[in-house]
Enzyme design. Structure first.
Site, PDB file in Angstrom:
ATOM      1  N   ASP A  93       0.812  -1.212   0.000  1.00 37.73           N
ATOM      2  CA  ASP A  93       0.000   0.000   0.000  1.00 37.73           C
ATOM      3  C   ASP A  93       0.848   1.266   0.000  1.00 37.73           C
ATOM      4  OD1 ASP A  93       0.937  -0.502   2.572  1.00 37.73           O
ATOM      5  OD2 ASP A  93      -1.015  -0.317   3.556  1.00 37.73           O
ATOM      6  N   ASP A  96       6.857   3.989   3.255  1.00 37.55           N
ATOM      7  CA  ASP A  96       7.050   5.049   4.251  1.00 37.55           C
ATOM      8  C   ASP A  96       8.554   5.150   4.512  1.00 37.55           C
ATOM      9  OD1 ASP A  96       6.745   6.852   6.300  1.00 37.55           O
ATOM     10  OD2 ASP A  96       5.871   5.448   7.721  1.00 37.55           O
ATOM     11  N   LYS A 124       5.660   8.214   0.688  1.00 35.84           N
ATOM     12  CA  LYS A 124       5.720   9.442   1.499  1.00 35.84           C
ATOM     13  C   LYS A 124       7.026  10.174   1.270  1.00 35.84           C
ATOM     14  CE  LYS A 124       2.884   8.299   5.428  1.00 35.84           C
ATOM     15  NZ  LYS A 124       2.835   8.078   6.875  1.00 35.84           N
ATOM     16  N   VAL A 146      -2.198   8.631   6.557  1.00 34.24           N
ATOM     17  CA  VAL A 146      -3.367   8.522   5.678  1.00 34.24           C
ATOM     18  C   VAL A 146      -4.072   7.169   5.854  1.00 34.24           C
ATOM     19  CG1 VAL A 146      -2.518  10.132   3.945  1.00 34.24           C
ATOM     20  CG2 VAL A 146      -1.890   7.723   3.782  1.00 34.24           C
ATOM     21  N   ASP A 152      -4.945   1.485   6.928  1.00 34.33           N
ATOM     22  CA  ASP A 152      -5.720   1.508   8.175  1.00 34.33           C
ATOM     23  C   ASP A 152      -5.119   2.412   9.240  1.00 34.33           C
ATOM     24  OD1 ASP A 152      -3.462  -0.311   8.676  1.00 34.33           O
ATOM     25  OD2 ASP A 152      -4.466  -0.636  10.599  1.00 34.33           O
TER      26      ASP A 152
HETATM   27  P1  IMP Z   1       7.670   1.253   6.198  1.00 33.08           P
HETATM   28  O1  IMP Z   1       8.302  -0.054   6.577  1.00 33.08           O
HETATM   29  O2  IMP Z   1       8.070   2.369   7.120  1.00 33.08           O
HETATM   30  O3  IMP Z   1       7.864   1.635   4.756  1.00 33.08           O
HETATM   31  O4  IMP Z   1       6.136   1.094   6.494  1.00 33.08           O
HETATM   32  C1  IMP Z   1       5.292   0.510   5.629  1.00 33.08           C
HETATM   33  C2  IMP Z   1       4.040   0.059   6.352  1.00 33.08           C
HETATM   34  O5  IMP Z   1       3.647   0.988   7.386  1.00 33.08           O
HETATM   35  C3  IMP Z   1       2.910   0.043   5.380  1.00 33.08           C
HETATM   36  O6  IMP Z   1       2.766  -1.249   4.825  1.00 33.08           O
HETATM   37  C4  IMP Z   1       1.712   0.455   6.209  1.00 33.08           C
HETATM   38  O7  IMP Z   1       1.083  -0.700   6.734  1.00 33.08           O
HETATM   39  C5  IMP Z   1       2.265   1.256   7.360  1.00 33.08           C
HETATM   40  N1  IMP Z   1       2.082   2.721   7.172  1.00 33.08           N
HETATM   41  C6  IMP Z   1       3.040   3.651   6.970  1.00 33.08           C
HETATM   42  N2  IMP Z   1       2.514   4.871   6.819  1.00 33.08           N
HETATM   43  C7  IMP Z   1       1.165   4.716   6.917  1.00 33.08           C
HETATM   44  C8  IMP Z   1       0.048   5.638   6.827  1.00 33.08           C
HETATM   45  O8  IMP Z   1       0.167   6.861   6.606  1.00 33.08           O
HETATM   46  N3  IMP Z   1      -1.187   5.089   6.970  1.00 33.08           N
HETATM   47  C9  IMP Z   1      -1.391   3.749   7.195  1.00 33.08           C
HETATM   48  N4  IMP Z   1      -0.381   2.866   7.275  1.00 33.08           N
HETATM   49  C10 IMP Z   1       0.891   3.342   7.139  1.00 33.08           C
HETATM   50 MG    MG Z   2       0.766  -2.569   5.583  1.00 31.77          MG
END
Ligand code: IMP
Ligand code: MG
Length: 184
Positions: A93, A96, A124, A146, A152
């Site tokens: 999805d 981040d 992001k 978001v 979620d």
């Molecule tokens: P990362 O490992 O920091 O890239 O995080 C990725 C995961 O964090 C995604 O698969 C989402 O489940 C969750 N996540 C990060 N930002 C958001 C947001 O703004 N809304 C909802 N879920 C988020």
């Molecule tokens: Mg996720």
């Protein structure tokens, strides 16, 4: 809650991604692996726009926070199809910090796919902590929390047909959005 991407914008964004994916793979058979649960809606909409021979699998991830540090990422790949020697596209999805995608790709590499690329609906800005970027991105968005279209907050809002920014009035007492990161 502040709307960020309308249903129409999402439809166009997903169509654009499908076009680029189609250009990249042509008629080659593709194995798509969605990261549950956030990629659910994107996966359903995206695969119906792809025309190459397609297999679809899922992996589930969850991370556990220990104090303020990042918890270890747990990956349940029980539902993942055999990917050895296949062209594989991982779908999530949102990108981040990038740790989830990089870690899942590292584990999948061990199964020796012919190629491994990634697609995300959202990326992001200014949050990336890894040296790898997704290959296909629907939308770049500001650094806001978001929800909707699969994303979620505390397992709520995934069913919204649009993407919206959560505002402080939407948050339940006892924790901000960051606390939801404990169960992705
Ligand atoms: P990362 O490992 O920091 O890239 O995080 C990725 C995961 O964090 C995604 O698969 C989402 O489940 C969750 N996540 C990060 N930002 C958001 C947001 O703004 N809304 C909802 N879920 C988020
Ligand atoms: Mg996720």
């Amino acid at each position: 809650m502040k709307p960020l991407l309308s249903e129409d914008a999402l439809r166009e964004g997903v169509a654009r991604m499908a076009l680029r994916i189609g250009e990249a793979y042509g008629d080659r058979p593709l194995t798509i692996v969605g990261i549950m649960t956030g990629s659910l809606i994107l996966l359903a909409d995206l695969i119906r726009r792809l025309r190459m021979p397609l297999r679809v699998g899922l992996v589930q991830t969850s991370s556990y926070r220990e104090g303020t540090s990042r918890g270890a990422l747990r990956i349940n790949a029980e539902w993942m199809l055999d990917i050895r020697g296949r062209d594989v596209l991982l779908v999530d999805d949102i990108f981040d910090t990038g740790h989830t995608l990089v870690e899942v790709m590292r584990r999948m590499d061990a199964f020796e796919p012919a190629s491994l690329r990634s697609a995300v609906l959202l990326r992001k800005q200014d949050r990336c902590e890894v040296d790898r970027q997704p290959d296909f991105v629907g939308f770049d968005i500001p650094d806001r929390f978001v929800v909707g279209y699969g994303l979620d907050y505390r397992d709520q809002y995934r069913n919204l047909p649009f993407v919206a920014e959560l505002e402080s009035s939407d948050l339940s007492a006892g924790g901000g959005p960051s606390s939801s990161c404990a169960s992705r």
